[in-house]
Design an enzyme around this catalytic site. Structure first.
Site, mmCIF file in Angstrom:
data_model
loop_
_atom_site.group_PDB
_atom_site.id
_atom_site.type_symbol
_atom_site.label_atom_id
_atom_site.label_comp_id
_atom_site.label_asym_id
_atom_site.label_seq_id
_atom_site.Cartn_x
_atom_site.Cartn_y
_atom_site.Cartn_z
ATOM 1 C CE LYS A 1 -14.847 1.489 -26.232
ATOM 2 N NZ LYS A 1 -15.650 2.364 -25.350
ATOM 3 N N GLY B 1 -19.971 -7.245 -23.038
ATOM 4 C CA GLY B 1 -21.025 -6.346 -23.494
ATOM 5 C C GLY B 1 -22.152 -7.145 -24.111
ATOM 6 C CB SER B 2 -24.898 -6.087 -26.314
ATOM 7 O OG SER B 2 -24.128 -5.456 -27.314
ATOM 8 C CB THR B 3 -25.403 -11.300 -27.679
ATOM 9 O OG1 THR B 3 -25.283 -11.937 -26.405
ATOM 10 C CG2 THR B 3 -25.296 -12.356 -28.763
ATOM 11 C CD GLU B 4 -27.214 -4.855 -31.397
ATOM 12 O OE1 GLU B 4 -27.674 -4.756 -30.238
ATOM 13 O OE2 GLU B 4 -27.348 -3.971 -32.258
ATOM 14 N N GLY C 1 -20.841 -8.270 -29.522
ATOM 15 C CA GLY C 1 -19.937 -9.423 -29.520
ATOM 16 C C GLY C 1 -19.808 -10.015 -30.923
ATOM 17 C CD GLU D 1 -19.737 -11.586 -18.864
ATOM 18 O OE1 GLU D 1 -20.926 -11.684 -19.235
ATOM 19 O OE2 GLU D 1 -19.342 -10.762 -18.027
ATOM 20 C CB CYS E 1 -24.276 -10.024 -18.218
ATOM 21 S SG CYS E 1 -22.922 -10.216 -17.088
ATOM 22 C CD GLU F 1 -28.564 -9.020 -21.392
ATOM 23 O OE1 GLU F 1 -27.997 -8.726 -22.463
ATOM 24 O OE2 GLU F 1 -27.962 -9.422 -20.380
#
Ligand code: ADP
Length: 496
Positions: free
Chosen positions: A194, A247-250, A252, A270, A303, A400
């Site tokens: 995706k 993508g973002s840690t959020e 993730g 990642e 990133c 970030e």
């Protein structure tokens, strides 16, 4: 002067793009589509099928069939490797088109896409193709103390994980697809990919090339759509064996929760970063340009961007003013205009996010040395920005930003900087600039980061493992380290 768009690219973007499921191009089951804008103008670039849970389900079914029963599962490693190599060749043959699509959809300068994103993506497939014939287990001499005198033959098999969901971001759309697909395919998995809703186009052209290379139907499926719908459905699907996410840690953390709430699928993540770039007093003059490149490459939408610049106190003013001078000289413009050095951010949302950070820096008392706001009224451009007089607790220092914004702080000693550099929830990358090689390696050892660059930055290679410590992620991509996350180990024991 605007770079001319190839006829084939023009045709590609003016035709509504469909999903790629089981080797067929198909509309979304709902019939819905969405627009992907050109970030340099905000105008619609192309119309794309909006896949959702039902399309993800169709794609997972196709991938499962291809994994369990298809020709892919019976193919020799050598044949599999040859097909993956061919994908790399086809990317190079279509390099101009891919670079143009990437520039139009993402905003990055076409020359950069042509010189970096596209060849790196091709090289990843070429590198991974070689691994197809080198996936090996071990033979193991076992002891089994409670069965004295018994004789055994034990060995391990490395097998593909199965159906893999891959969710990728918008900052390097083609390259992220390559990082994900290369290791998954070489180890014999099947995939539902995706792409990010902001940049779906290059993955769709890549799907065409993958079909042309001869990868069997159902092995690679591409479902375009939004994160909260298509992405979430993939992360929660009970028949997906693994999800690889960038993508973002959020988000993730949402993927981790979705895995836990469904079938406990394997995960590699990642995620974000707030990477320290550390310049010592004895650094070569090139460190100034290096520090600018560390943050401004890809408009800071990396990133691993060197977004926290630490300079030893005697050189602080010289280095930081030098980076600011470079920032002032960067030519902003549409990615498709020749001479453009920095394009727009990818979306209106990112523009708001980054300018929001800039405002918060000012309101918390930091000093904007150069830049500091939106550039022009058209498209999503932000000025390259250098900020000083920060405190470690400021939002712009901790979080970030994912834009062309660097915060700079002075430091005194190696011990002090090791502590401060590690003072982050992230641990993705770090840079060290010094002529003292033992100091460089001593500090490299102390840094809690997945990648450390010494006297360079943003050096990537298909053979180098990439990933994060702490909240920057789980697992590694690229290199042979990536193969571990796409295989299961089976221990087989026979009594003789
Ligand atoms: P960014 O904040 O940089 O846009 P995101 O982490 O939001 O990055 O997006 C990266 C990828 O994750 C995109 O393909 C996006 O569609 C997808 N995504 C976003 N939200 C979710 C979610 N809840 N579940 C699964 N995927 C998601």
């Amino acid at each position: 002067m605007t770079v001319t768009v190839d006829r084939s690219v023009e045709d590609f973007i003016t035709t509504p793009r469909q999903l790629f499921i089981d080797g067929q191009w198909t509309d979304a089951a709902s019939g819905q589509t969405f627009e992907t804008p050109n970030p340099a103008t905000g105008e619609t670039l192309a119309q794309v099928a909006e896949g959702d849970a039902e399309d993800i389900h169709r794609a997972v079914r196709a991938a499962r069939r291809a994994f369990d029963d298809g020709p892919w599962s019976r193919m020799t490693p050598s044949d599999r490797g040859r097909l993956i190599w061919k994908i790399g060749d086809l990317i190079l043959e279509h390099a101009d088109e891919l670079a143009q699509l990437e520039s139009l959809d993402n905003g990055k300068p076409v020359g950069v896409a042509r010189a970096a994103d596209v060849p790196l993506a091709a090289d990843l497939f070429h590198y991974m193709a070689g691994w197809a014939t080198k996936i090996e287990g071990n033979t193991i001499n076992i002891s089994v103390p409670y069965m004295p005198g018994a004789n055994f033959h034990s060995y391990t098999l490395r097998e593909p994980v199965g159906v893999v969901g891959q969710i990728i971001p918008w900052n390097f759309p083609l390259l992220m697809a390559a990082w994900k697909l290369g290791p998954a395919l070489t180890t014999g998995n099947t995939v539902v990919l995706k792409p990010a809703e902001q940049t779906p186009l290059s993955a769709l052209l890549l799907a065409q090339l993958i079909a042309e290379a001869g990868i069997p139907d159902g092995v690679v499926n591409v479902v375009t759509g939004f994160g909260e719908t298509a992405g979430a459905a993939l992360a929660a699907h009970d028949d997906v064996d693994k999800v690889a996410f960038t993508g973002s840690t959020e988000v993730g953390k949402l993927i981790v929760a979705a895995s836990g709430a469904s079938n406990l699928k394997k995960l590699t993540l990642e995620l974000g970063g707030k990477s320290p770039n550390i310049v010592f007093d004895d650094a070569e003059a090139g460190a100034v340009e290096g520090a600018a490149n560390a943050i401004f490459f890809n408009h800071g939408q990396c990133c691993v961007a060197g977004s926290r610049l630490f300079v030893q106190e005697d050189r602080f003013d010289e280095v930081v003013n030098g980076v600011a001078e470079i920032a002032k000289g960067i030519k902003l413009g549409p990615g498709m205009e020749s001479g453009t050095q920095m394009g727009p951010l990818v979306s209106e949302e990112q523009l708001q996010r980054v300018t929001g950070f800039l405002e918060s820096g000012v309101s918390e008392g930091a000093t904007t040395l150069t830049g500091g706001g939106r550039f022009g009224d058209n498209g999503y451009f932000v000025e390259p920005t250098v900020i000083t007089n920060t405190r470690p607790d400021m939002k712009i220092v901790r979080e970030e930003i994912f834009g062309p914004v660097v915060v700079a702080e002075p430091f005194r000693s190696l011990d002090e900087i090791a502590k401060e550099a590690n003072n982050s929830v992230y641990g993705l990358g770090a840079g060290i600039w010094t002529r003292d090689i033992s100091k460089a390696h001593a500090l490299a050892k102390k840094l809690r980061a997945g990648t450390v660059w010494i006297n360079c930055y943003n050096v990537f290679d298909a053979s180098l493992p990439f990933g994060g410590y702490k909240q920057s992620g789980w697992g590694r991509e690229m290199g042979h380290a990536a193969l571990e996350a796409y295989t299961e180990v089976k221990a087989v024991t026979a009594q003789l």
